[in-house]
Design a protein around this motif. Structure first.
Motif, PDB file in Angstrom:
ATOM      1  N   MET A   1       0.850  -1.180   0.000  1.00  0.00           N
ATOM      2  CA  MET A   1       0.000   0.000   0.000  1.00  0.00           C
ATOM      3  C   MET A   1       0.895   1.243   0.000  1.00  0.00           C
ATOM      4  O   MET A   1       1.806   1.362   0.797  1.00  0.00           O
ATOM      5  CB  MET A   1      -0.906  -0.010   1.237  1.00  0.00           C
ATOM      6  CG  MET A   1      -1.812   1.191   1.309  1.00  0.00           C
ATOM      7  SD  MET A   1      -2.901   1.262   2.766  1.00  0.00           S
ATOM      8  CE  MET A   1      -3.664  -0.318   2.762  1.00  0.00           C
ATOM      9  N   MET A   2       0.622   2.151  -0.927  1.00  0.00           N
ATOM     10  CA  MET A   2       1.402   3.384  -1.021  1.00  0.00           C
ATOM     11  C   MET A   2       0.980   4.354   0.077  1.00  0.00           C
ATOM     12  O   MET A   2      -0.188   4.426   0.427  1.00  0.00           O
ATOM     13  CB  MET A   2       1.206   4.034  -2.387  1.00  0.00           C
ATOM     14  CG  MET A   2       1.987   5.323  -2.554  1.00  0.00           C
ATOM     15  SD  MET A   2       1.741   6.160  -4.116  1.00  0.00           S
ATOM     16  CE  MET A   2       2.945   5.309  -5.106  1.00  0.00           C
ATOM     17  N   LEU A   3       1.930   5.081   0.597  1.00  0.00           N
ATOM     18  CA  LEU A   3       1.652   6.116   1.581  1.00  0.00           C
ATOM     19  C   LEU A   3       0.709   7.146   0.949  1.00  0.00           C
ATOM     20  O   LEU A   3       1.006   7.674  -0.128  1.00  0.00           O
ATOM     21  CB  LEU A   3       2.964   6.771   2.006  1.00  0.00           C
ATOM     22  CG  LEU A   3       2.918   7.802   3.102  1.00  0.00           C
ATOM     23  CD1 LEU A   3       2.522   7.162   4.436  1.00  0.00           C
ATOM     24  CD2 LEU A   3       4.284   8.460   3.234  1.00  0.00           C
ATOM     25  N   PRO A   4      -0.427   7.456   1.574  1.00  0.00           N
ATOM     26  CA  PRO A   4      -1.388   8.389   0.970  1.00  0.00           C
ATOM     27  C   PRO A   4      -0.790   9.756   0.644  1.00  0.00           C
ATOM     28  O   PRO A   4      -1.103  10.345  -0.389  1.00  0.00           O
ATOM     29  CB  PRO A   4      -2.489   8.509   2.018  1.00  0.00           C
ATOM     30  CG  PRO A   4      -2.392   7.272   2.827  1.00  0.00           C
ATOM     31  CD  PRO A   4      -0.941   6.892   2.831  1.00  0.00           C
ATOM     32  N   GLU A   5       0.092  10.254   1.501  1.00  0.00           N
ATOM     33  CA  GLU A   5       0.719  11.545   1.241  1.00  0.00           C
ATOM     34  C   GLU A   5       1.511  11.515  -0.068  1.00  0.00           C
ATOM     35  O   GLU A   5       1.441  12.453  -0.871  1.00  0.00           O
ATOM     36  CB  GLU A   5       1.663  11.932   2.393  1.00  0.00           C
ATOM     37  CG  GLU A   5       0.952  12.295   3.675  1.00  0.00           C
ATOM     38  CD  GLU A   5       0.643  11.110   4.590  1.00  0.00           C
ATOM     39  OE1 GLU A   5       0.346  11.343   5.763  1.00  0.00           O
ATOM     40  OE2 GLU A   5       0.687   9.940   4.127  1.00  0.00           O
ATOM     41  N   LYS A   6       2.248  10.435  -0.287  1.00  0.00           N
ATOM     42  CA  LYS A   6       3.053  10.292  -1.511  1.00  0.00           C
ATOM     43  C   LYS A   6       2.147  10.151  -2.726  1.00  0.00           C
ATOM     44  O   LYS A   6       2.429  10.732  -3.787  1.00  0.00           O
ATOM     45  CB  LYS A   6       3.967   9.073  -1.371  1.00  0.00           C
ATOM     46  CG  LYS A   6       4.788   8.764  -2.590  1.00  0.00           C
ATOM     47  CD  LYS A   6       6.092   9.506  -2.579  1.00  0.00           C
ATOM     48  CE  LYS A   6       7.031   8.970  -3.646  1.00  0.00           C
ATOM     49  NZ  LYS A   6       7.228   9.871  -4.750  1.00  0.00           N
ATOM     50  N   LEU A   7       1.064   9.411  -2.583  1.00  0.00           N
ATOM     51  CA  LEU A   7       0.110   9.235  -3.675  1.00  0.00           C
ATOM     52  C   LEU A   7      -0.444  10.587  -4.131  1.00  0.00           C
ATOM     53  O   LEU A   7      -0.437  10.904  -5.323  1.00  0.00           O
ATOM     54  CB  LEU A   7      -1.027   8.312  -3.227  1.00  0.00           C
ATOM     55  CG  LEU A   7      -2.145   8.082  -4.227  1.00  0.00           C
ATOM     56  CD1 LEU A   7      -1.673   7.188  -5.361  1.00  0.00           C
ATOM     57  CD2 LEU A   7      -3.339   7.449  -3.533  1.00  0.00           C
ATOM     58  N   ILE A   8      -0.896  11.407  -3.192  1.00  0.00           N
ATOM     59  CA  ILE A   8      -1.476  12.705  -3.545  1.00  0.00           C
ATOM     60  C   ILE A   8      -0.398  13.662  -4.059  1.00  0.00           C
ATOM     61  O   ILE A   8      -0.618  14.370  -5.049  1.00  0.00           O
ATOM     62  CB  ILE A   8      -2.228  13.314  -2.348  1.00  0.00           C
ATOM     63  CG1 ILE A   8      -3.476  12.489  -2.073  1.00  0.00           C
ATOM     64  CG2 ILE A   8      -2.612  14.763  -2.616  1.00  0.00           C
ATOM     65  CD1 ILE A   8      -4.269  12.951  -0.886  1.00  0.00           C
ATOM     66  N   LEU A   9       0.749  13.677  -3.425  1.00  0.00           N
ATOM     67  CA  LEU A   9       1.833  14.551  -3.869  1.00  0.00           C
ATOM     68  C   LEU A   9       2.198  14.250  -5.321  1.00  0.00           C
ATOM     69  O   LEU A   9       2.255  15.161  -6.158  1.00  0.00           O
ATOM     70  CB  LEU A   9       3.052  14.394  -2.960  1.00  0.00           C
ATOM     71  CG  LEU A   9       4.268  15.248  -3.307  1.00  0.00           C
ATOM     72  CD1 LEU A   9       3.964  16.732  -3.121  1.00  0.00           C
ATOM     73  CD2 LEU A   9       5.457  14.835  -2.445  1.00  0.00           C
ATOM     74  N   ASP A  10       2.436  12.990  -5.635  1.00  0.00           N
ATOM     75  CA  ASP A  10       2.794  12.603  -7.003  1.00  0.00           C
ATOM     76  C   ASP A  10       1.670  12.931  -7.984  1.00  0.00           C
ATOM     77  O   ASP A  10       1.925  13.419  -9.081  1.00  0.00           O
ATOM     78  CB  ASP A  10       3.132  11.117  -7.074  1.00  0.00           C
ATOM     79  CG  ASP A  10       4.428  10.772  -6.359  1.00  0.00           C
ATOM     80  OD1 ASP A  10       5.196  11.684  -5.991  1.00  0.00           O
ATOM     81  OD2 ASP A  10       4.668   9.558  -6.152  1.00  0.00           O
ATOM     82  N   HIS A  11       0.439  12.651  -7.585  1.00  0.00           N
ATOM     83  CA  HIS A  11      -0.709  12.899  -8.455  1.00  0.00           C
ATOM     84  C   HIS A  11      -0.865  14.385  -8.760  1.00  0.00           C
ATOM     85  O   HIS A  11      -1.052  14.772  -9.928  1.00  0.00           O
ATOM     86  CB  HIS A  11      -1.989  12.349  -7.815  1.00  0.00           C
ATOM     87  CG  HIS A  11      -3.210  12.641  -8.600  1.00  0.00           C
ATOM     88  ND1 HIS A  11      -3.536  11.958  -9.758  1.00  0.00           N
ATOM     89  CD2 HIS A  11      -4.179  13.572  -8.428  1.00  0.00           C
ATOM     90  CE1 HIS A  11      -4.656  12.449 -10.250  1.00  0.00           C
ATOM     91  NE2 HIS A  11      -5.064  13.433  -9.458  1.00  0.00           N
ATOM     92  N   LEU A  12      -0.802  15.227  -7.745  1.00  0.00           N
ATOM     93  CA  LEU A  12      -0.976  16.662  -7.968  1.00  0.00           C
ATOM     94  C   LEU A  12       0.197  17.257  -8.746  1.00  0.00           C
ATOM     95  O   LEU A  12       0.005  18.113  -9.608  1.00  0.00           O
ATOM     96  CB  LEU A  12      -1.200  17.399  -6.653  1.00  0.00           C
ATOM     97  CG  LEU A  12      -2.547  17.130  -5.986  1.00  0.00           C
ATOM     98  CD1 LEU A  12      -2.649  17.909  -4.681  1.00  0.00           C
ATOM     99  CD2 LEU A  12      -3.716  17.457  -6.904  1.00  0.00           C
TER     100      LEU A  12
END
Length: 113
Positions: A1-12
């Motif tokens: 499971m990816m860290l949610p903070e990293k997921l959103i940071l990369d996505h944005l």
């Protein structure tokens, strides 16, 4: 499971035309977005996370327009295989009275696998 903070940071970072950070920089640019995790929980293998996305601009209108761009980008996050729900909880003018910087804030609730 990816860290949610990293997921959103990369996505944005991939979907916005302005810098996106997890914290203020030594010298902030005039227009940028800050991601802040404001809550979350985990039950079994389902993770919930809440984020405040703060859009900064030189003017109130610029901050509001950036906030709208952030919301459009967040709508696309549902396409990630790790995400099962993306819900806008609220968004509003959140001008920083201490620094006198215009900003809007959008609060999102995510459900992740």
């Amino acid at each position: 499971m990816m860290l949610p903070e990293k997921l959103i940071l990369d996505h944005l970072k991939a979907n916005l035309t302005v810098p996106v950070f997890m914290e203020h920089q030594e010298t902030d640019p005039e227009v940028f977005v800050i991601i802040e995790r404001v809550g979350g929980s985990r039950t079994e293998h389902i993770q919930r996370a809440s984020f405040a996305l703060q859009s900064y601009g030189k003017t109130m209108l610029q901050a509001a327009l950036l906030n709208d761009e952030v919301k459009r980008a967040m709508d696309l996050l549902i396409e990630s295989p790790a995400v099962s729900a993306v819900e806008l909880d609220s968004d509003y003018n959140y001008t920083d009275t201490q620094t006198k910087h215009y900003r809007y804030q959008a609060v999102y609730d995510l459900v992740l696998f």
